[in-house]
Design an enzyme around this catalytic site. Sequence first.
Site, PDB file in Angstrom:
ATOM      1  N   ASP A  11       0.872  -1.171   0.000  1.00 35.69           N
ATOM      2  CA  ASP A  11       0.000   0.000   0.000  1.00 35.69           C
ATOM      3  C   ASP A  11       0.908   1.220   0.000  1.00 35.69           C
ATOM      4  O   ASP A  11       1.688   1.420   0.952  1.00 35.69           O
ATOM      5  CB  ASP A  11      -0.898   0.018   1.237  1.00 35.69           C
ATOM      6  CG  ASP A  11      -1.952  -1.069   1.202  1.00 35.69           C
ATOM      7  OD1 ASP A  11      -2.395  -1.431   0.108  1.00 35.69           O
ATOM      8  OD2 ASP A  11      -2.332  -1.559   2.286  1.00 35.69           O
ATOM      9  N   ASP A 130     -13.457  -3.674  -2.135  1.00 33.62           N
ATOM     10  CA  ASP A 130     -13.330  -3.432  -0.698  1.00 33.62           C
ATOM     11  C   ASP A 130     -14.726  -3.574  -0.102  1.00 33.62           C
ATOM     12  O   ASP A 130     -15.638  -2.826  -0.466  1.00 33.62           O
ATOM     13  CB  ASP A 130     -12.784  -2.034  -0.417  1.00 33.62           C
ATOM     14  CG  ASP A 130     -11.375  -1.835  -0.961  1.00 33.62           C
ATOM     15  OD1 ASP A 130     -10.643  -2.837  -1.065  1.00 33.62           O
ATOM     16  OD2 ASP A 130     -11.010  -0.688  -1.275  1.00 33.62           O
TER      17      ASP A 130
END
Length: 263
Positions: A11, A130
């Site tokens: 990330d 997500d």
Amino acid sequence: MLTKRIIACLDVDNGRVVKGVQFVNLRDAGDPADCALAHAAAGADEIVLLDITATSGNRNTMLDVVSCTARDLFIPFTVGGGIRELSDAAAVFDAGADKIAINSAAVKDPSLITKIAARFGSQAVVVAIDARRRERESEKSYDKTFEVYVAGGRTATGRDALVWAREAAECGAGEILLTSMDRDGTQAGFDCELVRTIADAVSIPVIASGGAGSPQHFIDVFDINKGRADAALAASIFHFGLENIAQLKSELRAANVPVRWPC
């Protein structure tokens, strides 16, 4: 039997690898290129780099970071974040990515999946979902469903994750990268119910993400009666030295989970 893949996730925010819990409280985990090479050397099957603030910051993917990370990497490399158009995907491929991951833009315009797949092949298109649990009260009980979020987990869409996964597959996605927002960074285990729900609904590979904390968590999410994942992605436990990938694969093999042995 097809081997199960272990994927290390980077990330990236402002050019640095970061990791938090449930998408907040981020802490620095290092340089993307250094982290990618270290994970590859340790036995990771693939690397995923997600530019986590590109969408919310309304900017394109940081191509210099992608190029630098891809330069010496010899395992499959997926990049996501800030890809809104076919031209954005082309630029990311030109920078060295093998696959692209799209989330917010795909939810807004599912035809983008089809356009990218038509040009680069479905195998190069990963749709990232997500999802967060929601309790929906029915007449007799609470019906557990999963809602899709976009913009780096900041915005609820009201869309059901199972329905969206099916649509994404029909539009030409080659894989689903499924992140449990409830488990992200907690090291409490993958949400096997969520993963199994999506894996049973689509015929393309599902990558489980969010919650990895021990070898048993990987064993569970790969179990055909529990998670049924084709691959499992992790970040925190690899970045901060809490689990060695080679040792993880050794334990998976001992549990009869087919994995590629580190070279």
